[in-house]
Design an enzyme around this catalytic site. Sequence first.
Site, PDB file in Angstrom:
ATOM      1  N   HIS A  30      35.333  50.252  43.853  1.00  0.00           N
ATOM      2  CA  HIS A  30      36.461  48.933  43.310  1.00  0.00           C
ATOM      3  C   HIS A  30      35.828  47.885  42.914  1.00  0.00           C
ATOM      4  O   HIS A  30      34.341  47.414  43.375  1.00  0.00           O
ATOM      5  CB  HIS A  30      36.896  48.701  45.041  1.00  0.00           C
ATOM      6  CG  HIS A  30      37.675  49.359  45.171  1.00  0.00           C
ATOM      7  ND1 HIS A  30      39.178  48.711  46.007  1.00  0.00           N
ATOM      8  CD2 HIS A  30      37.954  50.392  45.166  1.00  0.00           C
ATOM      9  CE1 HIS A  30      40.162  49.903  46.303  1.00  0.00           C
ATOM     10  NE2 HIS A  30      38.610  51.110  45.641  1.00  0.00           N
ATOM     11  N   THR A  60      36.407  50.193  48.552  1.00  0.00           N
ATOM     12  CA  THR A  60      36.736  48.452  48.470  1.00  0.00           C
ATOM     13  C   THR A  60      35.378  47.562  48.350  1.00  0.00           C
ATOM     14  O   THR A  60      34.635  48.174  49.007  1.00  0.00           O
ATOM     15  CB  THR A  60      37.728  48.688  49.084  1.00  0.00           C
ATOM     16  OG1 THR A  60      37.026  47.866  50.979  1.00  0.00           O
ATOM     17  CG2 THR A  60      39.146  49.255  49.598  1.00  0.00           C
ATOM     18  N   GLN A  78      50.298  50.608  45.394  1.00  0.00           N
ATOM     19  CA  GLN A  78      49.709  49.660  46.996  1.00  0.00           C
ATOM     20  C   GLN A  78      50.676  50.597  47.498  1.00  0.00           C
ATOM     21  O   GLN A  78      51.339  50.920  47.207  1.00  0.00           O
ATOM     22  CB  GLN A  78      50.588  48.322  46.478  1.00  0.00           C
ATOM     23  CG  GLN A  78      50.735  47.145  47.503  1.00  0.00           C
ATOM     24  CD  GLN A  78      50.321  46.913  48.447  1.00  0.00           C
ATOM     25  OE1 GLN A  78      48.634  47.769  49.031  1.00  0.00           O
ATOM     26  NE2 GLN A  78      49.348  46.029  48.337  1.00  0.00           N
ATOM     27  N   LYS A 101      46.732  46.316  31.531  1.00  0.00           N
ATOM     28  CA  LYS A 101      45.961  46.872  31.309  1.00  0.00           C
ATOM     29  C   LYS A 101      45.776  48.421  31.063  1.00  0.00           C
ATOM     30  O   LYS A 101      44.180  48.491  31.019  1.00  0.00           O
ATOM     31  CB  LYS A 101      46.103  47.264  33.216  1.00  0.00           C
ATOM     32  CG  LYS A 101      46.512  46.263  34.242  1.00  0.00           C
ATOM     33  CD  LYS A 101      46.340  46.549  35.646  1.00  0.00           C
ATOM     34  CE  LYS A 101      46.390  45.483  36.659  1.00  0.00           C
ATOM     35  NZ  LYS A 101      46.393  45.771  38.200  1.00  0.00           N
ATOM     36  N   ALA A 119      42.496  40.924  36.085  1.00  0.00           N
ATOM     37  CA  ALA A 119      42.390  42.489  36.256  1.00  0.00           C
ATOM     38  C   ALA A 119      42.432  43.375  35.082  1.00  0.00           C
ATOM     39  O   ALA A 119      40.684  43.204  34.259  1.00  0.00           O
ATOM     40  CB  ALA A 119      43.118  43.397  36.919  1.00  0.00           C
ATOM     41  N   GLY A 140      41.509  41.458  42.492  1.00  0.00           N
ATOM     42  CA  GLY A 140      41.346  40.871  44.062  1.00  0.00           C
ATOM     43  C   GLY A 140      42.253  39.453  44.736  1.00  0.00           C
ATOM     44  O   GLY A 140      43.141  38.852  43.768  1.00  0.00           O
ATOM     45  N   GLU A 187      40.782  56.211  50.808  1.00  0.00           N
ATOM     46  CA  GLU A 187      40.366  55.250  50.624  1.00  0.00           C
ATOM     47  C   GLU A 187      39.195  54.771  51.993  1.00  0.00           C
ATOM     48  O   GLU A 187      40.176  54.766  52.361  1.00  0.00           O
ATOM     49  CB  GLU A 187      40.978  54.209  49.959  1.00  0.00           C
ATOM     50  CG  GLU A 187      40.731  52.619  49.721  1.00  0.00           C
ATOM     51  CD  GLU A 187      41.608  51.629  49.408  1.00  0.00           C
ATOM     52  OE1 GLU A 187      42.220  51.508  48.560  1.00  0.00           O
ATOM     53  OE2 GLU A 187      41.503  50.440  49.775  1.00  0.00           O
TER      54      GLU A 187
END
Length: 289
Positions: free
Chosen positions: A78, A48, A177, A166, A124, A109, A17
Site C-alpha cells: 500500500h 497496509t 472497502q 483512477k 489517489a 489515505g 491483507e
Amino acid sequence: MKIPQLFDQKKPVFSLEIFPPKKKASLETIYDTVEKLAGCKPDFISVTYGAGGNLADNATCEIASNIKKSYGIEAVAHLTCVNSSREDVKEMIDRLYKADIENILALRGDIVPDQPMKNDFAHANELAIEIQRKCRDDLEILGACYPEGHYESKSLDEDIHNLKYKIGAGVKVLITQLFFDNQLFYEFLGKARQMGISVPISAGIMPIVNSKQIERTVALSGASLPPEFTKMISTYEHDPDGLFEAGIRYAAGQIRDLIKNGVDGIHLYTMNNPQVALRVHEAIADLLP
C-alpha cells in the site's frame, strides 16, 4: 508476478491483507502471522501503509519484500499520499522498486485530524499518475473502490465517475472497502460496468468476530448493516464464543455467494488474525480454483 496477470489467469483470485505492527521492535510477530496465513494459499498478500504515512518508521516495504522472498507469495504494498510530499512518495517508490515489489495499491489515505495535510497530492489518481511517471511498466497499480460510495461523494454515480479518473491514471485492478450486504456490492458492480469500468474488482470482506470490531471497524467504515448481520450481533451480544463462530459463518456465507455469482476476486481483511483467516478459508476452499 504482476497482479493484473493473476486476474487474467484465474477466477476468483483470493488475497489477504495484513498491517505492520505498531512498534518496529515487534516486527518478527508479523512473520509468525504470515507463516500461518500461508496455509490459506493466497494468490497475494497486501501490506497496509502506516497511519499518517510516516516514511521514517514505515515497515511496509520490508514486510512486503520478505513475504515475496521468504514465503514465495506475491506481495502488494500500500502507498498513501495525502500526508506525503512528492519527495516522500518518490523515495518510497524507489524503495519498493529496489525491493523487487511489482505491485502498489495507490491510496489517498486517511486524513489525520492533528496532522497537517501536505499539498502535493489530493487524490489517489494523482498518486497513480506519479507512480506511472516514475516507473512506467515496472510497477502495476491497484486502487480502492467503495460499494456504497465514498463518504465524501454526493452519490454513488458521482463516486463511480470519479473512479474512472483512477482507471485513466493507470489503475488496473480495484479492491473494495469492506461491506456486509452483497446486494449493495452487486448494484455497485452493475453500475460500474455500465459506466465503462471493466477492470477486475475484488470484493473486500472482513469477518466480524468480536465486540471490539463492531464498535471500531463497523462504525468507522460506515458500511450498511443488513438485517441478518444485526440479528447476528444481537443474538450473540453476551456470548463471545458464539459471536466468533457466527462471524466466521457470516463472512464465509458472503464469500460463497460472491463466488457463485462470478466475483473476480475475494480480498480478506485478516486484521492479522490467522485463526480467523484459516477458518474462513476452510469454509470456502471447495469453491477456490
